[in-house]
Design a protein around this motif. Structure first.
Motif, PDB file in Angstrom:
ATOM      1  N   MET A   1      39.043  44.695  56.116  1.00 53.60           N
ATOM      2  CA  MET A   1      38.868  45.483  54.893  1.00 53.60           C
ATOM      3  C   MET A   1      39.719  44.928  53.743  1.00 53.60           C
ATOM      4  SD  MET A   1      37.472  47.967  53.252  1.00 53.60           S
ATOM      5  CE  MET A   1      36.729  49.028  54.495  1.00 53.60           C
ATOM      6  N   PHE A   2      40.982  44.607  54.065  1.00 51.80           N
ATOM      7  CA  PHE A   2      41.864  44.069  53.025  1.00 51.80           C
ATOM      8  C   PHE A   2      41.299  42.778  52.446  1.00 51.80           C
ATOM      9  CE2 PHE A   2      45.270  41.069  51.908  1.00 51.80           C
ATOM     10  CZ  PHE A   2      45.853  41.757  50.851  1.00 51.80           C
ATOM     11  N   GLY A   3      40.784  41.909  53.321  1.00 52.14           N
ATOM     12  CA  GLY A   3      40.232  40.635  52.866  1.00 52.14           C
ATOM     13  C   GLY A   3      39.069  40.824  51.913  1.00 52.14           C
ATOM     14  N   ILE A   4      38.206  41.785  52.217  1.00 50.44           N
ATOM     15  CA  ILE A   4      37.047  42.046  51.363  1.00 50.44           C
ATOM     16  C   ILE A   4      37.495  42.583  50.005  1.00 50.44           C
ATOM     17  CG2 ILE A   4      34.977  43.463  51.093  1.00 50.44           C
ATOM     18  CD1 ILE A   4      34.678  43.399  54.136  1.00 50.44           C
ATOM     19  N   VAL A   5      38.426  43.533  50.039  1.00 51.78           N
ATOM     20  CA  VAL A   5      38.900  44.157  48.798  1.00 51.78           C
ATOM     21  C   VAL A   5      39.623  43.148  47.915  1.00 51.78           C
ATOM     22  CG1 VAL A   5      40.485  45.870  47.842  1.00 51.78           C
ATOM     23  CG2 VAL A   5      39.044  46.463  49.791  1.00 51.78           C
ATOM     24  N   ILE A   6      40.545  42.386  48.495  1.00 54.92           N
ATOM     25  CA  ILE A   6      41.322  41.436  47.691  1.00 54.92           C
ATOM     26  C   ILE A   6      40.429  40.319  47.163  1.00 54.92           C
ATOM     27  CG2 ILE A   6      42.039  39.847  49.523  1.00 54.92           C
ATOM     28  CD1 ILE A   6      44.366  41.194  46.807  1.00 54.92           C
ATOM     29  N   ALA A   7      39.446  39.900  47.961  1.00 55.02           N
ATOM     30  CA  ALA A   7      38.520  38.855  47.506  1.00 55.02           C
ATOM     31  C   ALA A   7      37.684  39.354  46.330  1.00 55.02           C
ATOM     32  CB  ALA A   7      37.614  38.425  48.653  1.00 55.02           C
ATOM     33  N   PHE A   8      37.266  40.613  46.398  1.00 52.37           N
ATOM     34  CA  PHE A   8      36.469  41.198  45.310  1.00 52.37           C
ATOM     35  C   PHE A   8      37.269  41.234  44.008  1.00 52.37           C
ATOM     36  CE2 PHE A   8      35.635  45.083  42.847  1.00 52.37           C
ATOM     37  CZ  PHE A   8      34.340  44.811  42.414  1.00 52.37           C
ATOM     38  N   TYR A   9      38.506  41.715  44.093  1.00 49.84           N
ATOM     39  CA  TYR A   9      39.305  41.852  42.874  1.00 49.84           C
ATOM     40  C   TYR A   9      39.764  40.494  42.337  1.00 49.84           C
ATOM     41  CZ  TYR A   9      39.430  46.916  43.092  1.00 49.84           C
ATOM     42  OH  TYR A   9      39.074  48.246  43.072  1.00 49.84           O
ATOM     43  N   ILE A  10      40.029  39.550  43.211  1.00 48.52           N
ATOM     44  CA  ILE A  10      40.387  38.209  42.745  1.00 48.52           C
ATOM     45  C   ILE A  10      39.199  37.564  42.043  1.00 48.52           C
ATOM     46  CG2 ILE A  10      40.869  35.853  43.531  1.00 48.52           C
ATOM     47  CD1 ILE A  10      42.834  36.984  45.525  1.00 48.52           C
ATOM     48  N   SER A  11      38.011  37.727  42.616  1.00 48.33           N
ATOM     49  CA  SER A  11      36.806  37.177  41.992  1.00 48.33           C
ATOM     50  C   SER A  11      36.554  37.819  40.633  1.00 48.33           C
ATOM     51  CB  SER A  11      35.603  37.404  42.912  1.00 48.33           C
ATOM     52  OG  SER A  11      34.411  36.980  42.292  1.00 48.33           O
ATOM     53  N   MET A  12      36.681  39.130  40.572  1.00 51.81           N
ATOM     54  CA  MET A  12      36.460  39.855  39.320  1.00 51.81           C
ATOM     55  C   MET A  12      37.489  39.446  38.263  1.00 51.81           C
ATOM     56  SD  MET A  12      36.351  43.997  38.749  1.00 51.81           S
ATOM     57  CE  MET A  12      38.107  44.172  39.115  1.00 51.81           C
ATOM     58  N   SER A  13      38.740  39.320  38.673  1.00 52.00           N
ATOM     59  CA  SER A  13      39.803  38.961  37.734  1.00 52.00           C
ATOM     60  C   SER A  13      39.682  37.512  37.278  1.00 52.00           C
ATOM     61  CB  SER A  13      41.174  39.193  38.383  1.00 52.00           C
ATOM     62  OG  SER A  13      41.347  40.550  38.727  1.00 52.00           O
ATOM     63  N   THR A  14      39.216  36.640  38.167  1.00 46.30           N
ATOM     64  CA  THR A  14      39.012  35.238  37.794  1.00 46.30           C
ATOM     65  C   THR A  14      37.904  35.112  36.757  1.00 46.30           C
ATOM     66  OG1 THR A  14      39.727  34.480  39.988  1.00 46.30           O
ATOM     67  CG2 THR A  14      38.449  32.937  38.658  1.00 46.30           C
ATOM     68  N   THR A  15      36.829  35.860  36.953  1.00 44.70           N
ATOM     69  CA  THR A  15      35.728  35.856  35.984  1.00 44.70           C
ATOM     70  C   THR A  15      36.208  36.349  34.628  1.00 44.70           C
ATOM     71  OG1 THR A  15      34.093  36.246  37.728  1.00 44.70           O
ATOM     72  CG2 THR A  15      33.434  36.773  35.471  1.00 44.70           C
ATOM     73  N   ARG A  16      36.990  37.414  34.644  1.00 44.50           N
ATOM     74  CA  ARG A  16      37.545  37.947  33.394  1.00 44.50           C
ATOM     75  C   ARG A  16      38.438  36.925  32.708  1.00 44.50           C
ATOM     76  NH1 ARG A  16      43.004  40.947  33.326  1.00 44.50           N
ATOM     77  NH2 ARG A  16      43.216  41.663  31.179  1.00 44.50           N
TER      78      ARG A  16
ATOM     79  N   ALA B   1      46.988  50.867  44.054  1.00 44.46           N
ATOM     80  CA  ALA B   1      47.477  51.657  45.185  1.00 44.46           C
ATOM     81  C   ALA B   1      46.673  51.356  46.446  1.00 44.46           C
ATOM     82  CB  ALA B   1      47.402  53.149  44.851  1.00 44.46           C
ATOM     83  N   THR B   2      45.367  51.216  46.284  1.00 43.29           N
ATOM     84  CA  THR B   2      44.510  50.903  47.435  1.00 43.29           C
ATOM     85  C   THR B   2      44.842  49.534  48.011  1.00 43.29           C
ATOM     86  OG1 THR B   2      42.700  52.238  46.521  1.00 43.29           O
ATOM     87  CG2 THR B   2      42.123  50.592  48.183  1.00 43.29           C
ATOM     88  N   ILE B   3      44.980  48.551  47.126  1.00 37.27           N
ATOM     89  CA  ILE B   3      45.279  47.183  47.566  1.00 37.27           C
ATOM     90  C   ILE B   3      46.626  47.117  48.276  1.00 37.27           C
ATOM     91  CG2 ILE B   3      45.796  44.845  46.750  1.00 37.27           C
ATOM     92  CD1 ILE B   3      43.765  45.393  44.466  1.00 37.27           C
ATOM     93  N   LEU B   4      47.641  47.725  47.687  1.00 41.35           N
ATOM     94  CA  LEU B   4      48.986  47.670  48.269  1.00 41.35           C
ATOM     95  C   LEU B   4      49.067  48.456  49.575  1.00 41.35           C
ATOM     96  CD1 LEU B   4      51.161  47.994  45.030  1.00 41.35           C
ATOM     97  CD2 LEU B   4      50.674  45.935  46.368  1.00 41.35           C
ATOM     98  N   THR B   5      48.321  49.551  49.658  1.00 40.52           N
ATOM     99  CA  THR B   5      48.299  50.327  50.901  1.00 40.52           C
ATOM    100  C   THR B   5      47.669  49.524  52.030  1.00 40.52           C
ATOM    101  OG1 THR B   5      48.167  52.426  49.695  1.00 40.52           O
ATOM    102  CG2 THR B   5      47.468  52.434  52.002  1.00 40.52           C
ATOM    103  N   LEU B   6      46.551  48.877  51.736  1.00 40.29           N
ATOM    104  CA  LEU B   6      45.894  48.041  52.747  1.00 40.29           C
ATOM    105  C   LEU B   6      46.789  46.876  53.158  1.00 40.29           C
ATOM    106  CD1 LEU B   6      42.238  47.918  51.344  1.00 40.29           C
ATOM    107  CD2 LEU B   6      43.022  49.098  53.408  1.00 40.29           C
ATOM    108  N   ALA B   7      47.484  46.298  52.179  1.00 42.93           N
ATOM    109  CA  ALA B   7      48.393  45.192  52.488  1.00 42.93           C
ATOM    110  C   ALA B   7      49.536  45.666  53.380  1.00 42.93           C
ATOM    111  CB  ALA B   7      48.947  44.596  51.199  1.00 42.93           C
TER     112      ALA B   7
END
Length: 239
Positions: free
Chosen positions: A1-16, A127-133
């Protein structure tokens, strides 16, 4: 789950980040073009225009990128000056029309930059990312049986988890490779305008800006608390 979430946000932030970098680069290129085509109006007008572009660029650098909208005063000053130019012949009228086209591009691009710079992760997302981490790290060390292989795997996995969070942090706060997509482009812009590059002293001290040896630069320091730039000090020197 953490891998999916962090990959999504990294991809989104990279695009931005990529979109923001392209918008800023396009804006910088427009400044140089505006300055060069304005030569048809004579040296006096061109110099006045360059001064206003310089003040606007300084204002951008003085502010956090997330506060880009706070540079409206110097932007309006630049736009009003361009609009107030009075063409006297057909050639000048043609160039004046091009300048107005550039103004339109700058205004649209500015809106885009403001929107991209304001786009950040919300508190609950962090909070979600840090909790999963934290859960991942707990499980890694809880399952460690003390063997050499287990220790090595635990260290590698925990280090990778932390590194991914740090990468996301730099992407979100627009610090990821900023030398390449911010400072290098600004350096070329200032030089294209015939001006010394302008950098915050703090950015140089923190290693966020790499100065080229032999290049004359302007280093600015801010004695007052952000965003009070009233007593800022600018020192021009060779790197």
């Amino acid at each position: 789950m953490f891998g999916i979430v962090i990959a999504f946000y990294i991809s989104m932030s990279t695009t931005r980040l990529n979109d923001l970098g392209q918008a800023l680069n396009q804006e910088d290129a427009n400044y140089v073009s505006i300055y060069k085509v304005a030569a048809v109006f004579g040296e006096e007008i061109q110099d006045k225009l360059r001064k206003r572009i310089d003040l606007y660029l300084q204002d951008q650098i003085d502010h956090y990128l997330s506060d880009f909208e706070q540079t409206h005063a110097t932007f309006d000053n630049l736009v009003n000056f361009i609009v107030s130019i009075n063409p006297n012949n057909e050639k000048e009228r043609l160039v004046y029309g091009k300048l107005l086209d550039y103004v339109d591009r700058l205004q649209h691009n500015r809106i885009r930059i403001i929107a991209l710079a304001k786009s950040k992760l919300l508190f609950y997302e962090w909070a979600t990312i840090l909790t999963l981490a934290a859960i991942i790290l707990f499980c890694i060390f809880a399952l460690n049986d003390g063997s050499l292989v287990s220790i090595i795997v635990s260290v590698l996995l925990s280090t990778s988890t932390i590194m991914l969070i740090l990468i996301l942090r730099d992407l979100v706060f627009l610090r990821w490779k900023e030398q390449m997509w911010i400072w290098s482009c600004l350096t070329e812009t200032f030089q294209g305008l015939g001006l010394s590059p302008y950098y915050p002293q703090s950015a140089v001290d923190e290693g966020r800006v790499t100065l080229k040896k032999g290049v004359t630069v302007r280093l600015v320091s801010y004695p007052n608390r952000y965003p009070d730039f009233s007593n800022k000090r600018i020192i021009e020197k060779k790197a």
